[in-house]
Design a protein around this motif. Sequence first.
Motif, PDB file in Angstrom:
ATOM      1  N   GLY A 212       0.857  -1.190   0.000  1.00 35.75           N
ATOM      2  CA  GLY A 212       0.000   0.000   0.000  1.00 35.75           C
ATOM      3  C   GLY A 212       0.886   1.230   0.000  1.00 35.75           C
ATOM      4  N   SER A 213       0.285   2.410   0.075  1.00 35.23           N
ATOM      5  CA  SER A 213       1.099   3.617  -0.094  1.00 35.23           C
ATOM      6  C   SER A 213       1.825   4.040   1.182  1.00 35.23           C
ATOM      7  N   GLU A 214       1.358   3.542   2.354  1.00 33.92           N
ATOM      8  CA  GLU A 214       1.938   4.082   3.597  1.00 33.92           C
ATOM      9  C   GLU A 214       2.630   3.040   4.461  1.00 33.92           C
ATOM     10  N   LYS A 215       2.660   1.779   3.988  1.00 32.68           N
ATOM     11  CA  LYS A 215       3.271   0.711   4.792  1.00 32.68           C
ATOM     12  C   LYS A 215       4.334   0.005   3.964  1.00 32.68           C
ATOM     13  N   PHE A 216       5.326  -0.549   4.621  1.00 32.24           N
ATOM     14  CA  PHE A 216       6.378  -1.279   3.902  1.00 32.24           C
ATOM     15  C   PHE A 216       6.587  -2.660   4.495  1.00 32.24           C
ATOM     16  N   GLN A 217       6.846  -3.634   3.634  1.00 34.85           N
ATOM     17  CA  GLN A 217       7.205  -4.993   4.065  1.00 34.85           C
ATOM     18  C   GLN A 217       8.688  -5.170   3.781  1.00 34.85           C
ATOM     19  N   GLY A 218       9.522  -4.619   4.636  1.00 32.73           N
ATOM     20  CA  GLY A 218      10.965  -4.783   4.474  1.00 32.73           C
ATOM     21  C   GLY A 218      11.543  -3.913   3.369  1.00 32.73           C
ATOM     22  N   ILE A 219      12.837  -4.153   3.135  1.00 34.10           N
ATOM     23  CA  ILE A 219      13.556  -3.337   2.159  1.00 34.10           C
ATOM     24  C   ILE A 219      13.215  -3.797   0.736  1.00 34.10           C
ATOM     25  N   GLY A 220      13.216  -2.841  -0.196  1.00 38.51           N
ATOM     26  CA  GLY A 220      12.922  -3.200  -1.579  1.00 38.51           C
ATOM     27  C   GLY A 220      13.774  -2.412  -2.548  1.00 38.51           C
ATOM     28  N   ILE A 221      13.536  -2.659  -3.807  1.00 43.50           N
ATOM     29  CA  ILE A 221      14.276  -1.985  -4.870  1.00 43.50           C
ATOM     30  C   ILE A 221      13.270  -1.719  -5.996  1.00 43.50           C
ATOM     31  N   ASN A 222      13.688  -0.978  -7.013  1.00 39.75           N
ATOM     32  CA  ASN A 222      12.771  -0.790  -8.148  1.00 39.75           C
ATOM     33  C   ASN A 222      13.027  -1.868  -9.197  1.00 39.75           C
ATOM     34  N   GLY A 223      12.179  -2.893  -9.173  1.00 39.62           N
ATOM     35  CA  GLY A 223      12.307  -3.981 -10.151  1.00 39.62           C
ATOM     36  C   GLY A 223      11.102  -4.034 -11.066  1.00 39.62           C
ATOM     37  N   LYS A 224      10.385  -2.905 -11.164  1.00 35.43           N
ATOM     38  CA  LYS A 224       9.100  -2.922 -11.885  1.00 35.43           C
ATOM     39  C   LYS A 224       9.262  -2.946 -13.402  1.00 35.43           C
ATOM     40  N   VAL A 225       8.237  -3.472 -14.036  1.00 37.20           N
ATOM     41  CA  VAL A 225       8.232  -3.595 -15.495  1.00 37.20           C
ATOM     42  C   VAL A 225       7.198  -2.627 -16.060  1.00 37.20           C
ATOM     43  N   SER A 226       7.552  -1.917 -17.132  1.00 37.00           N
ATOM     44  CA  SER A 226       6.601  -0.961 -17.708  1.00 37.00           C
ATOM     45  C   SER A 226       5.581  -1.686 -18.596  1.00 37.00           C
ATOM     46  N   GLU A 227       4.505  -1.021 -18.867  1.00 38.55           N
ATOM     47  CA  GLU A 227       3.456  -1.581 -19.731  1.00 38.55           C
ATOM     48  C   GLU A 227       3.948  -1.760 -21.172  1.00 38.55           C
ATOM     49  N   PHE A 228       4.900  -0.917 -21.592  1.00 42.10           N
ATOM     50  CA  PHE A 228       5.445  -1.022 -22.950  1.00 42.10           C
ATOM     51  C   PHE A 228       6.267  -2.298 -23.097  1.00 42.10           C
ATOM     52  N   HIS A 229       7.055  -2.600 -22.051  1.00 45.32           N
ATOM     53  CA  HIS A 229       7.867  -3.817 -22.082  1.00 45.32           C
ATOM     54  C   HIS A 229       6.977  -5.053 -22.040  1.00 45.32           C
ATOM     55  N   ALA A 230       5.982  -5.004 -21.145  1.00 45.33           N
ATOM     56  CA  ALA A 230       5.089  -6.161 -21.034  1.00 45.33           C
ATOM     57  C   ALA A 230       4.330  -6.368 -22.347  1.00 45.33           C
ATOM     58  N   ALA A 231       3.975  -5.270 -23.020  1.00 41.72           N
ATOM     59  CA  ALA A 231       3.252  -5.391 -24.298  1.00 41.72           C
ATOM     60  C   ALA A 231       4.118  -6.128 -25.324  1.00 41.72           C
ATOM     61  N   MET A 232       5.415  -5.809 -25.360  1.00 39.96           N
ATOM     62  CA  MET A 232       6.303  -6.516 -26.283  1.00 39.96           C
ATOM     63  C   MET A 232       6.319  -8.012 -25.949  1.00 39.96           C
ATOM     64  N   GLY A 233       6.318  -8.316 -24.662  1.00 37.70           N
ATOM     65  CA  GLY A 233       6.301  -9.718 -24.237  1.00 37.70           C
ATOM     66  C   GLY A 233       5.014 -10.411 -24.648  1.00 37.70           C
ATOM     67  N   LEU A 234       3.887  -9.698 -24.551  1.00 36.14           N
ATOM     68  CA  LEU A 234       2.599 -10.298 -24.932  1.00 36.14           C
ATOM     69  C   LEU A 234       2.581 -10.618 -26.421  1.00 36.14           C
ATOM     70  N   VAL A 235       3.081  -9.703 -27.221  1.00 34.94           N
ATOM     71  CA  VAL A 235       3.076  -9.946 -28.673  1.00 34.94           C
ATOM     72  C   VAL A 235       4.074 -11.062 -29.014  1.00 34.94           C
TER      73      VAL A 235
END
Length: 357
Positions: A212-235
């Motif tokens: 959620g926006s105000e709570k954290f479950q431990g340390i993290g990093i930015n490993g997110k995938v954009s919609e453009f990249h995922a779209a290439m994967g879908l095709v």
Amino acid sequence: MIPITQPFLPKKDEYQKYINEIWENNWLTNNGPNVRQLEDRLAKYLKIKEMLLVNNGTIALQLAIKVLGMKRKVITTPFSYVATTSSLVWEGCEPIFVDIDPDSLNIDPERVEEALGHGVDGILATHCFGNPCDVESLEFLSESRGKKLIFDAAHGFGSKYKDKSLFEYGDISISSFHSTKLYHTIEGGGIFSKDERWLEKVAFMRNFGHDGSEKFQGIGINGKVSEFHAAMGLVNLNYIDEILLDRKKLSVFYDTLLQHSGVRRPIVSSAGESNFSYYPIIFESERILLEVKKRLEESDIFPRRYFYPALNSLDYVKSQSCPIAEDISKRILCLPMYYGLTESDQEKIAEILLKAL
Ligand SMILES: Cc1ncc(COP(=O)(O)O)c(C=O)c1O
């Protein structure tokens, strides 16, 4: 020019459809609909329960090391891409290199057993060129000694072991979906585990630890995938069977052209099925390799010394001797291999290679 590889590009209008949708939704990243759809479709295609997408294979490796709590020594292979070793060092682990099997070019389980001593948290093994490791021996060793096991399956899309996706094995398997891989999302990676605990944790870790926006479950990093990249994967997923078939065809044709050349090829274990993603050949000596490479380059053909140098020789790891990997890495060359490479390209490559030999 014939490069070592070329990214697969689908029909432009198929990708364009997804781009139009992204414009309509105005949802560019942060676990959007394309990412979730691609995770579902990949799990179905690979016949596994679930998987997580991340933004590249290196981050996938780092997340795997982190979530499994590897902090001290990790047994690993000297014959892989540099990211296998650098991820360990980046995460504060000490790589302990054990030598490879000269036939499969994968880490040798007997040597792993010898090295599994005090202070070792686990094993990080690579399925080189999509050729499955001795998965069962490594799983047996790690389970019986209470160690964690990660498979770097960056090359493993479509490869199988005992009829199951290679991604099904180990505590965690990771893959790379970089543009040079036979299945790609431009940049991207995957995390696979049969143990939901790890995936639940990684799902937080790849998004800064946000719960959620105000709570954290431990340390993290930015490993997110954009919609453009995922779209290439879908095709691209619509084409994957065709791409895998094409790779096999190219590999079999190289085999025919080079059958009397005397070059050696890695051997796939009887329980394994390779995806034919690369075409590595092993020469008798480095001198011959360099001569062949020079002649090919003079004709605008660019093979690649993959993997070279052996990773135990990197200047940021403790020096350790691995004579087999050091020797092979000096004598192995990958020939051009990609969707769209023609038989006449292959004939030209083989002709120059045979003449040089
Ligand atoms: C064996 C291996 N591991 C890890 C990686 C890193 O993957 P990425 O380029 O997606 O970060 C690669 C990339 O080529 C690789 O070959």
